[in-house]
Design a protein around this motif. Structure first.
Motif, PDB file in Angstrom:
ATOM      1  N   CYS A 186      19.570-104.104  58.677  1.00  0.00           N
ATOM      2  CA  CYS A 186      20.019-104.483  59.491  1.00  0.00           C
ATOM      3  C   CYS A 186      20.158-105.819  60.605  1.00  0.00           C
ATOM      4  O   CYS A 186      20.946-105.753  61.339  1.00  0.00           O
ATOM      5  N   GLY A 187      18.731-105.532  61.016  1.00  0.00           N
ATOM      6  CA  GLY A 187      18.271-106.531  61.970  1.00  0.00           C
ATOM      7  C   GLY A 187      17.518-108.542  61.553  1.00  0.00           C
ATOM      8  O   GLY A 187      16.878-109.067  61.858  1.00  0.00           O
ATOM      9  N   GLN A 188      18.125-107.943  59.921  1.00  0.00           N
ATOM     10  CA  GLN A 188      17.952-109.443  59.280  1.00  0.00           C
ATOM     11  C   GLN A 188      16.451-109.632  59.496  1.00  0.00           C
ATOM     12  O   GLN A 188      15.741-111.102  59.981  1.00  0.00           O
ATOM     13  N   LEU A 189      14.958-108.786  59.904  1.00  0.00           N
ATOM     14  CA  LEU A 189      13.570-109.451  59.956  1.00  0.00           C
ATOM     15  C   LEU A 189      13.408-110.019  58.496  1.00  0.00           C
ATOM     16  O   LEU A 189      12.625-109.286  58.294  1.00  0.00           O
ATOM     17  N   PRO A 190      12.831-110.959  58.437  1.00  0.00           N
ATOM     18  CA  PRO A 190      12.360-111.339  57.577  1.00  0.00           C
ATOM     19  C   PRO A 190      10.819-110.214  57.073  1.00  0.00           C
ATOM     20  O   PRO A 190      10.133-110.072  57.659  1.00  0.00           O
ATOM     21  N   ALA A 191      11.024-110.092  55.961  1.00  0.00           N
ATOM     22  CA  ALA A 191       9.450-109.530  54.603  1.00  0.00           C
ATOM     23  C   ALA A 191       9.355-109.673  53.544  1.00  0.00           C
ATOM     24  O   ALA A 191       9.303-109.203  52.647  1.00  0.00           O
ATOM     25  N   PRO A 192       8.269-110.639  53.231  1.00  0.00           N
ATOM     26  CA  PRO A 192       8.475-111.114  51.650  1.00  0.00           C
ATOM     27  C   PRO A 192       7.584-109.673  51.535  1.00  0.00           C
ATOM     28  O   PRO A 192       6.961-109.414  52.165  1.00  0.00           O
ATOM     29  N   PRO A 193       7.830-109.322  50.345  1.00  0.00           N
ATOM     30  CA  PRO A 193       7.284-108.313  49.571  1.00  0.00           C
ATOM     31  C   PRO A 193       6.140-108.681  49.059  1.00  0.00           C
ATOM     32  O   PRO A 193       5.293-107.709  49.122  1.00  0.00           O
ATOM     33  N   SER A 194       5.199-110.037  48.966  1.00  0.00           N
ATOM     34  CA  SER A 194       4.074-110.753  48.722  1.00  0.00           C
ATOM     35  C   SER A 194       3.142-110.641  49.721  1.00  0.00           C
ATOM     36  O   SER A 194       1.925-110.344  48.849  1.00  0.00           O
ATOM     37  N   PHE A 195       3.818-110.105  50.739  1.00  0.00           N
ATOM     38  CA  PHE A 195       2.316-110.467  51.660  1.00  0.00           C
ATOM     39  C   PHE A 195       2.637-109.105  52.681  1.00  0.00           C
ATOM     40  O   PHE A 195       1.670-108.645  53.524  1.00  0.00           O
ATOM     41  N   VAL A 196       3.720-108.487  52.691  1.00  0.00           N
ATOM     42  CA  VAL A 196       4.024-107.828  54.048  1.00  0.00           C
ATOM     43  C   VAL A 196       4.165-106.263  53.075  1.00  0.00           C
ATOM     44  O   VAL A 196       5.804-106.022  52.761  1.00  0.00           O
ATOM     45  N   PRO A 197       3.516-105.116  53.357  1.00  0.00           N
ATOM     46  CA  PRO A 197       3.933-103.994  52.917  1.00  0.00           C
ATOM     47  C   PRO A 197       4.395-103.060  53.118  1.00  0.00           C
ATOM     48  O   PRO A 197       4.446-103.068  54.784  1.00  0.00           O
ATOM     49  N   ILE A 201       3.765 -97.204  52.298  1.00  0.00           N
ATOM     50  CA  ILE A 201       3.610 -97.341  50.578  1.00  0.00           C
ATOM     51  C   ILE A 201       1.666 -97.066  50.422  1.00  0.00           C
ATOM     52  O   ILE A 201       1.616 -97.322  49.153  1.00  0.00           O
ATOM     53  N   LYS A 202       1.281 -97.153  51.598  1.00  0.00           N
ATOM     54  CA  LYS A 202      -0.334 -96.946  51.574  1.00  0.00           C
ATOM     55  C   LYS A 202      -0.892 -98.573  51.115  1.00  0.00           C
ATOM     56  O   LYS A 202      -1.673 -97.941  50.767  1.00  0.00           O
ATOM     57  N   LEU A 203      -0.140 -99.564  51.335  1.00  0.00           N
ATOM     58  CA  LEU A 203      -1.220-101.050  51.236  1.00  0.00           C
ATOM     59  C   LEU A 203      -1.533-101.154  51.851  1.00  0.00           C
ATOM     60  O   LEU A 203      -0.433-100.750  53.194  1.00  0.00           O
ATOM     61  N   THR A 204      -2.029-102.626  51.430  1.00  0.00           N
ATOM     62  CA  THR A 204      -2.012-103.795  53.057  1.00  0.00           C
ATOM     63  C   THR A 204      -1.617-104.980  52.599  1.00  0.00           C
ATOM     64  O   THR A 204      -1.476-104.978  51.961  1.00  0.00           O
ATOM     65  N   ASP A 205      -1.961-105.838  53.464  1.00  0.00           N
ATOM     66  CA  ASP A 205      -1.357-107.055  53.244  1.00  0.00           C
ATOM     67  C   ASP A 205      -1.929-108.296  52.273  1.00  0.00           C
ATOM     68  O   ASP A 205      -2.112-109.161  51.636  1.00  0.00           O
ATOM     69  N   ARG A 206      -3.394-107.251  51.841  1.00  0.00           N
ATOM     70  CA  ARG A 206      -4.008-108.050  50.621  1.00  0.00           C
ATOM     71  C   ARG A 206      -3.658-107.287  49.223  1.00  0.00           C
ATOM     72  O   ARG A 206      -4.722-106.125  48.739  1.00  0.00           O
ATOM     73  N   MET A 207      -2.869-107.959  48.542  1.00  0.00           N
ATOM     74  CA  MET A 207      -2.507-106.781  47.347  1.00  0.00           C
ATOM     75  C   MET A 207      -2.375-108.120  45.778  1.00  0.00           C
ATOM     76  O   MET A 207      -2.792-109.327  45.958  1.00  0.00           O
ATOM     77  N   SER A 208      -3.244-106.958  44.632  1.00  0.00           N
ATOM     78  CA  SER A 208      -2.944-107.241  43.589  1.00  0.00           C
ATOM     79  C   SER A 208      -1.760-107.820  42.952  1.00  0.00           C
ATOM     80  O   SER A 208      -1.012-106.992  44.218  1.00  0.00           O
ATOM     81  N   PHE A 209      -1.939-108.325  42.005  1.00  0.00           N
ATOM     82  CA  PHE A 209      -1.018-108.531  41.230  1.00  0.00           C
ATOM     83  C   PHE A 209       0.168-107.117  40.679  1.00  0.00           C
ATOM     84  O   PHE A 209       1.341-106.596  41.168  1.00  0.00           O
ATOM     85  N   GLY A 210      -0.340-106.270  40.673  1.00  0.00           N
ATOM     86  CA  GLY A 210      -0.579-104.691  39.779  1.00  0.00           C
ATOM     87  C   GLY A 210       0.740-104.496  41.294  1.00  0.00           C
ATOM     88  O   GLY A 210       1.768-103.807  41.448  1.00  0.00           O
ATOM     89  N   GLU A 211      -0.670-104.419  42.741  1.00  0.00           N
ATOM     90  CA  GLU A 211      -0.158-104.113  44.066  1.00  0.00           C
ATOM     91  C   GLU A 211       1.614-104.141  44.669  1.00  0.00           C
ATOM     92  O   GLU A 211       2.680-104.345  44.836  1.00  0.00           O
ATOM     93  N   ARG A 212       1.123-106.084  44.197  1.00  0.00           N
ATOM     94  CA  ARG A 212       3.067-106.524  44.762  1.00  0.00           C
ATOM     95  C   ARG A 212       3.678-106.310  43.738  1.00  0.00           C
ATOM     96  O   ARG A 212       5.170-106.067  43.886  1.00  0.00           O
ATOM     97  N   LEU A 213       3.852-105.985  42.481  1.00  0.00           N
ATOM     98  CA  LEU A 213       4.767-105.856  41.778  1.00  0.00           C
ATOM     99  C   LEU A 213       5.152-104.159  42.083  1.00  0.00           C
ATOM    100  O   LEU A 213       6.313-103.586  42.586  1.00  0.00           O
ATOM    101  N   SER A 214       4.547-103.082  42.673  1.00  0.00           N
ATOM    102  CA  SER A 214       4.865-101.970  43.291  1.00  0.00           C
ATOM    103  C   SER A 214       5.674-102.350  44.496  1.00  0.00           C
ATOM    104  O   SER A 214       6.472-101.600  44.818  1.00  0.00           O
ATOM    105  N   ASN A 215       4.793-102.914  45.437  1.00  0.00           N
ATOM    106  CA  ASN A 215       5.775-103.360  47.157  1.00  0.00           C
ATOM    107  C   ASN A 215       7.524-103.910  46.405  1.00  0.00           C
ATOM    108  O   ASN A 215       7.962-103.134  47.227  1.00  0.00           O
ATOM    109  N   PHE A 216       7.087-105.042  45.935  1.00  0.00           N
ATOM    110  CA  PHE A 216       8.063-104.958  45.294  1.00  0.00           C
ATOM    111  C   PHE A 216       9.843-103.684  44.992  1.00  0.00           C
ATOM    112  O   PHE A 216      10.883-104.094  45.146  1.00  0.00           O
ATOM    113  N   LEU A 217       9.009-103.517  44.237  1.00  0.00           N
ATOM    114  CA  LEU A 217      10.136-102.119  43.617  1.00  0.00           C
ATOM    115  C   LEU A 217       9.809-101.694  44.973  1.00  0.00           C
ATOM    116  O   LEU A 217      11.590-101.085  44.604  1.00  0.00           O
TER     117      LEU A 217
END
Ligand SMILES: *[C@@H]1O[C@H](CO)[C@@H](O)[C@H](O)[C@H]1NC(C)=O
Ligand SMILES: *[C@@H]1O[C@H](CO)[C@@H](O)[C@H](O)[C@H]1NC(C)=O
Ligand SMILES: *[C@@H]1O[C@H](CO)[C@@H](O)[C@H](O)[C@H]1NC(C)=O
Ligand SMILES: *[C@@H]1O[C@H](CO)[C@@H](O)[C@H](O)[C@H]1NC(C)=O
Length: 535
Positions: A186-197, A201-217
Motif C-alpha cells: 500500500c505504501g510502495q516501500l521497496p523491500a527486496p527479499p534478498s536482504f530485507v527480512p 520471520i526471525k531472520l537477519t539481513d545476512r541470509m543464506s540461499f535457503g534463508e533467502r528462499l524462505s524469505n521470498f516465499l
C-alpha cells in the motif's frame, strides 16, 4: 529593528517564525491500545506543549485508554457494540494460544488458528469502525472539529476511510505489518527479499540461499494472505461508499509514515521520502525512583540490579515456569526487581522482589542496572538501548521473537525459549550477559547510534506531523509508483519490448546470414559444378 527596514527580509522572518511553530493546529488521533497507546502518548504531550489541540477518539470499550485519566488532550467518545468481557475473552484466548497451545501444534494447525484469529480481529475492528463511521452524531462532531490532520496506527482499521470522509491529511504511526505487507503493497516501500527480512520471520539481513528462499516465499505467501484478509475491509468500505473501494489504495494516499524503528534496532534497507524512522519515541531520561525501590536498589552494592518484566499483557505465568525462573534468579548476586502479577513462586530468593508495577524506564536508567530480562517488546528494547543495558530475551509471542533476533544479531542480547528453558539455562545466560564485556559494549554502541541524530525521535515525529499540517499534506513526497501497474513498476513491458526487438534483430541477422551463406555456398557449388562440367 534594523533588519525590518528591508521588507523582503522582514517578510522572510515572519515566514520563518510561522514555519517554526504552527500554533493552534488541530490534531485528531485514532484510538489505539496497549503498547501502541503507551508509545503515542509522549507525542501527543509534545504536540500539546507546542500549542496544538489534540483530540483522541475513545471507544467505550478500551483496555488502556480512559477519559477519567488526567490528561491534557480532549477525548471524543464513541460507542461500540463490543462488551468489555467479549474483548477480554478475545485477548485471553489469543494469548493462551500464542504462548501455550501453539507449542503443541503443527505448523498447519498454527496457521489455521492464526487465520481464524486475524479474521476475528478484523471483524472486531470493523465493529469499532461502525461506532465512528455509522454514527451520524460522531461524524458530525468530527466534521465540526475542523481537524488539520488525522494521526493513526493502521493496525486499528478504518482511519484512512475517516480521513477520506473528512478530507484531511493522514499520518500513520506504525511499528510493523507482517512481512512489511502494508508498507510494501500500500505504501510502495521497496523491500527486496534478498536482504530485507520480512517482519516475524526471525531472520537477519545476512541470509543464506535457503534463508533467502524462505524469505521470498514468506513475502509471497503473506501478500496473498493480506490480499485475502483485506477483502473484508474492502467489502465494508465499498458498501459504505457505494462504489468499489480498496483499503490498500486508500492507504496509498497516506502523507507521512512514522515507522517506530531506527537503525539501532533495524537492519539498513531502502526507504521513501515519506517514510520516517522514529524508533524510541517514548524514551526519556530516568527520573528518581520511589524511596522504597531506591533503597532496595542501593542495597545491591557493587553487584547492581537486574530488571525483569514479561510485559504489560502477561500478568501471570504457570507455577512451573515461575519456579524455574525464580530459582535461577535466586542464584545471582544481583538484586532482582521482577514485575509479576501472579502467585509468589516457592523458589523465590531473598534477592528477588516481586512488584505489580515497576518504573521500568527509571530502573533501566539507574546506574546500577546491569541487565534487563525482557519479553522483547519494542518499547522495552528501546528503553534498554536508550540507557545502554544489555538484554536477556524470553520472547513470548507476536513480534517478540523476531525483535530479539535483531538485538541478538547486533550482539546486545542472549535469547532463551520460554517453554523449554531450565533454571541453569537462565542462570548461564544471565551471567554471560552481565559478565561478558561484549554485550555491554554492543548495547553502548547501539545507544550512541540511537542518541546521535539531529532531532530526537519524538521531536522528529512531531516535526513531521506539524509539517503535514503546515503544508496541508505531503503529496509531493508520494512516489509515482502508486500510479503504475505491476508490470510497469517492474519495467516488464519495457523488457518485453527490448527482448522482442533483440529477438527480431537476431532473427534478421540469422536470416540474412543464412541468405548470405546460402548465396556464397550456392556460388561455390555452382562454380564447382561448372568446373566439373568443364572437365
Ligand atoms: C453512547 O451510549 C450512551 C448510552 O449507552 C449514550 O448516552 C451516549 O450518548 C452514546 N454516545 C455516543 C457518542 O453515541
Ligand atoms: C458501549 O455503548 C454501547 C451502545 O450504547 C453499549 O451497547 C455497550 O454495552 C457499551 N459498552 C461498554 C463496554 O460500556
Ligand atoms: C493466571 O491467573 C488466573 C486467575 O488468577 C488463572 O485463571 C490462570 O489460569 C492463570 N494463568 C496461568 C498461566 O497460570
Ligand atoms: C495518480 O493516481 C491518483 C489516484 O489513483 C490520481 O488522483 C492522481 O492524479 C494520479 N497522478 C498522476 C500524476 O497521474
Amino acid at each position: 529593528m534594523r533588519l525590518c527596514e528591508r521588507p523582503s527580509v522582514c517578510a522572510l522572518m515572519v515566514l520563518c517564525a510561522a514555519a517554526v511553530s504552527v500554533h493552534g493546529g488541530n490534531v485528531l488521533v485514532w484510538y489505539t491500545e496497549g503498547s501502541h497507546w503507551i508509545n503515542l502518548k509522549p507525542v501527543l504531550e509534545t504536540l500539546v506543549d507546542k500549542g496544538h489541540g489534540v483530540t483522541v477518539l475513545l471507544p467505550n470499550t478500551s483496555l488502556y485508554m480512559s477519559a477519567s485519566e488526567p490528561s491534557r488532550y480532549r477525548y471524543e467518545p464513541f460507542n461500540t457494540s463490543i462488551t468489555m468481557d467479549g474483548f477480554d475473552e478475545f485477548l485471553q484466548a489469543f494469548l493462551h494460544f500464542a504462548i501455550y497451545e501453539s507449542t503443541h501444534m503443527s505448523y498447519l494447525q498454527i496457521f489455521a488458528r492464526l487465520v481464524e484469529q486475524i479474521n476475528m480481529d478484523i471483524e472486531l475492528q470493523l465493529r469499532y469502525l461502525d461506532g465512528v463511521l455509522k454514527s451520524p452524531s460522531v461524524m458530525a462532531k468530527l466534521r465540526e472539529g475542523r481537524y488539520d490532520v488525522l494521526l493513526a496506527d493502521p493496525i486499528y482499521v478504518g482511519s484512512e476511510m475517516v480521513a477520506e470522509m473528512l478530507d484531511i491529511p493522514l499520518v500513520f504511526t506504525l511499528r510493523f505489518s507482517v512481512a512489511h505487507t502494508m508498507e510494501r503493497l500500500c505504501g510502495q516501500l521497496p523491500a527486496p527479499p534478498s536482504f530485507v527480512p520480512g517482519t516475524l520471520i526471525k531472520l537477519t539481513d545476512r541470509m543464506s540461499f535457503g534463508e533467502r528462499l524462505s524469505n521470498f516465499l514468506f513475502y509471497a505467501s503473506q501478500d496473498m494472505l493480506a490480499a485475502w484478509f483485506w477483502k473484508d475491509i474492502d467489502g465494508y468500505y465499498t458498501e459504505y461508499r457505494g462504489k468499489p473501494t480498496s483499503m490498500c489504495e486508500m492507504i496509498g494516499r497516506v502523507d507521512i509514515w512514522l515507522i517506530r524503528t531506527y537503525w539501532d534496532f533495524d537492519f539498513p534497507r531502502p526507504f521513501l521520502p515519506n517514510f520516517k524512522f522514529v524508533g524510541g519515541i517514548h524514551c526519556r531520561p530516568a527520573k528518581p525512583l520511589p524511596q522504597e525501590i531506591e533503597e532496595f536498589v542501593q542495597s545491591s552494592g557493587e553487584d547492581g540490579i537486574v530488571v525483569f518484566t514479561l510485559g504489560s499483557v502477561i500478568k501471570n505465568i504457570s507455577a512451573d515456569r515461575a519456579n524455574v525462573i525464580a530459582s535461577a534468579l535466586a542464584q545471582v548476586p544481583q538484586k532482582v526487581l521482577w514485575r509479576y502479577g501472579g502467585k509468589k513462586p516457592e523458589t523465590l530468593g531473598s534477592n528477588t522482589r516481586i512488584y505489580n508495577w515497576i518504573p521500568q524506564n527509571d530502573l533501566l536508567g539507574h546506574p546500577k542496572a546491569k541487565a534487563f530480562i525482557t519479553h522483547g517488546g519494542t518499547n522495552g528494547i528501546y528503553e534498554a538501548i536508550y540507557h545502554g543495558v544489555p538484554m536477556l530475551g524470553i520472547p513470548m509471542f507476536a513480534d517478540q521473537p523476531d525483535n530479539m533476533v535483531h538485538i541478538e544479531a547486533k550482539g546486545a542480547a542472549r535469547v532463551l525459549h520460554y517453554n523449554t528453558m531450565q533454571s541453569q539455562d537462565l542462570l548461564d545466560a544471565l551471567r554471560t550477559v552481565i559478565h561478558e564485556p561484549s554485550y555491554k559494549e554492543s548495547v553502548m554502541r547501539l545507544s550512541s547510534i540511537h542518541h546521535d541524530r539531529p532531532l530526537s525521535p519524538r521531536d522528529e515525529a512531531v516535526f513531521w506531523i506539524e509539517f503535514t499540517m503546515r503544508n496541508k499534506g505531503a503529496r509531493h513526497l508520494r512516489v509515482q509508483a502508486h500510479n503504475l501497474t505491476w508490470y510497469q513498476y517492474h519495467s516488464l513491458d519495457v523488457i518485453l519490448l527490448l527482448l522482442s526487438v533483440g529477438l527480431l534483430l537476431t532473427l534478421l541477422l540469422v536470416k540474412s546470414c543464412g541468405f548470405c551463406v546460402g548465396r556464397c555456398c550456392g556460388r561455390t557449388r555452382n562454380m564447382k559444378n561448372s568446373k566439373s562440367k568443364a572437365e
